[in-house]
Write an enzyme that holds these catalytic residues in place. Structure first.
Site, PDB file in Angstrom:
ATOM      1  N   LYS A 124      47.608  42.235  39.351  1.00 54.95           N
ATOM      2  CA  LYS A 124      46.242  42.216  38.815  1.00 54.95           C
ATOM      3  C   LYS A 124      46.224  43.022  37.536  1.00 54.95           C
ATOM      4  CE  LYS A 124      42.211  40.550  40.080  1.00 54.95           C
ATOM      5  NZ  LYS A 124      41.892  39.444  40.999  1.00 54.95           N
ATOM      6  N   ASP A 164      39.241  36.713  36.070  1.00 48.54           N
ATOM      7  CA  ASP A 164      38.526  37.367  37.170  1.00 48.54           C
ATOM      8  C   ASP A 164      37.151  37.692  36.572  1.00 48.54           C
ATOM      9  OD1 ASP A 164      39.118  38.627  40.013  1.00 48.54           O
ATOM     10  OD2 ASP A 164      37.998  40.155  38.959  1.00 48.54           O
TER      11      ASP A 164
HETATM   12  O1  2IT Z   1      40.889  37.197  42.789  1.00 51.28           O
HETATM   13  C1  2IT Z   1      41.533  36.175  42.500  1.00 51.28           C
HETATM   14  O2  2IT Z   1      42.223  35.575  43.337  1.00 51.28           O
HETATM   15  C2  2IT Z   1      41.467  35.680  41.121  1.00 51.28           C
HETATM   16  N1  2IT Z   1      40.796  36.304  40.310  1.00 51.28           N
HETATM   17  C3  2IT Z   1      42.229  34.474  40.692  1.00 51.28           C
HETATM   18  C4  2IT Z   1      43.643  34.803  40.395  1.00 51.28           C
HETATM   19  C5  2IT Z   1      44.438  33.664  39.806  1.00 51.28           C
HETATM   20  O3  2IT Z   1      45.613  33.921  39.476  1.00 51.28           O
HETATM   21  O4  2IT Z   1      43.944  32.555  39.660  1.00 51.28           O
END
Ligand code: 2IT
Length: 445
Positions: A124, A164
């Site tokens: 993340k 996100d």
């Molecule tokens: O919390 C999540 O799963 C997302 N923000 C999407 C992450 C993604 O790699 O599509």
């Protein structure tokens, strides 16, 4: 496994990282039994290894605003675990962003991504940059400055970021443009790209659609469905939008949306053109929902409150972490809620979840319910690698299958002696076993 000892050691090492410690505690509490049954996990140090990220990258992001003034934000990428594939997870741009929040999100992402069965590790990233009220030019310059640092750390086989909160199609476009220029390649290293240049159909809807597919499976266990159900939703972004579209299609009615300024109650349902109005609200970069009630007079704006006081059959938090607390849970239960499905990441506090469990209300945790977003990101990676695209119907069918499968494994590992399904336990155990077994196979690295 000595849970309290592990948590207190982590508290000493990472003082004040509340969200991260909350996420770790929840997972460890539910996997304790399976860890104790598998002594080889202990000897391989799986728990000690899984709770710490592989690495954390922090950098400064200087950029110039429209007045010519230099602004400085912090940028982060937390590469948590890559036992199952390249680090994968979104970027969050929000003033609340700090290391604790990104570590909790990265940690959750490991298990969520494992549940999708696609080859993705967990990561993340993001920044404390606040997109609220910023011009397009400012957002572009910030994204470019952010990528100037990030590009060295990511790649199609190492780390694949996405969106996100605060990072949607527009930001992904600016980030991708800069990445491609610096890396001199065009491999689709971010997901959530524009549909005309490598993005996957259904990706914008995927988190919301997936959340509704999962909830439909929960309802099926009670011989029920969405037909005629009243649904309360928080948030008004991409996720709430996808939920409103699919719930309406399945015959249910979404009666609330919310923002930092309060919530909107629309007794006639957020349907038809009103669903699309959500995208306009979001695109305004204002972070408020009050204008909805001006645009559609049948709706009422309730300032400063959460939508969980509204009577509903199904509650679907779609905004941010810890947005539904014990008091909200009590209100929902007193008002006869049948199912709670967390579409946001860690949307409910541990006290709220305990109350749902104690009252035998089926509760779907974010890492299972919202896995459809990252699942379609995984499918976007596949399509980019093939240099081919699937139709909307093909992607949607795969998403539905993935969500049904996540539900099935959650039931397998989460069904208690009295028949109540503890989805938190089920999803955590299923995700953990997959990652832990891969870590064992790959040795101490
Ligand atoms: O919390 C999540 O799963 C997302 N923000 C999407 C992450 C993604 O790699 O599509």
């Amino acid at each position: 496994m000595n849970l309290n000892q592990i948590i207190s050691n982590l508290e000493k090492k990472h003082p004040g990282e509340q969200e991260y410690l909350q996420a770790v505690r929840e997972v460890l509490e539910t996997i304790e039994e399976v860890v104790n049954e598998n002594p080889h996990f202990e000897s391989a140090g799986i728990i000690d290894r899984i709770v710490e990220p592989d690495r954390v990258l922090m950098f400064k992001v200087p950029w110039v605003d429209d007045n010519g003034k230099v602004q400085v934000n912090l940028g982060y990428r937390v590469q948590f675990n890559n036992a199952l594939g390249p680090y994968k997870g979104g970027l969050r741009f929000h003033p609340s962003v700090n290391l604790s929040i990104l570590k909790f999100l990265g940690f959750e992402q490991i298990f969520k991504n494992a549940l999708t069965t696609l080859p993705m590790g967990g990561g993340k990233g993001g920044s404390d940059f606040n997109p609220k009220g910023k011009s397009d030019g400012e957002i572009m310059r910030f994204c470019q400055a952010f990528m100037l640092e990030l590009w060295k750390l990511i790649g199609p086989e190492t780390d694949v970021p996405a969106g996100d909160i605060g990072v949607g199609g527009k930001e992904i476009g600016y980030l991708y443009g800069m990445y491609k220029k610096l890396a001199r390649e065009n491999t689709g290293v971010l997901t959530g790209k524009g549909l005309g240049w490598g993005g996957s159909l259904i990706r914008p809807e995927a988190t919301g659609f997936g959340g509704v597919y999962f909830t439909e499976e929960m309802l099926k266990m009670m011989d029920d469905n969405f037909e005629g159900k009243t649904v309360t939703v928080s948030g008004f972004g991409n996720v709430a939008w996808g939920v409103a579209l699919k719930v309406t299609e399945l015959g249910g009615k979404v009666v609330t949306i919310s923002g930092p300024d309060g919530y909107v109650y629309d007794p006639e349902g957020v349907s038809g053109e009103k669903i699309h109005y959500l995208l306009e609200l979001r695109a305004s970069n204002q972070d408020i929902v009050a204008p909805y009630a001006e645009e559609f007079p049948e709706a009422k704006f309730i300032p400063g409150k959460h939508p969980w006081e509204v009577k509903c059959d199904i509650a679907m938090p779609c905004a941010t972490q810890n947005e539904l607390n014990e008091e909200d849970a009590r209100n929902l239960i007193n008002n006869g809620v049948k199912v709670v499905a967390e579409v946001s990441n860690m949307g409910c506090t541990p006290e709220a979840i305990k109350l749902f469990h104690d009252n035998k209300i089926p509760f779907g945790p974010g890492k299972a319910v919202n896995a459809g977003g990252v699942a379609v990101s995984g499918l976007e990676m596949t399509q980019n690698a093939m240099k081919l695209g699937w139709t909307k119907e093909e992607v949607d069918a795969k998403l539905l299958q993935i969500m049904r499968n996540i539900h099935e494994v959650s039931v397998r590992y989460g069904t208690e002696d009295d028949g109540y399904i503890n989805y938190v336990k089920g999803a955590n155990v299923a995700g953990f076993l997959k990652v832990a077994n891969a870590m064992i196979d790959q040795g101490v690295i």
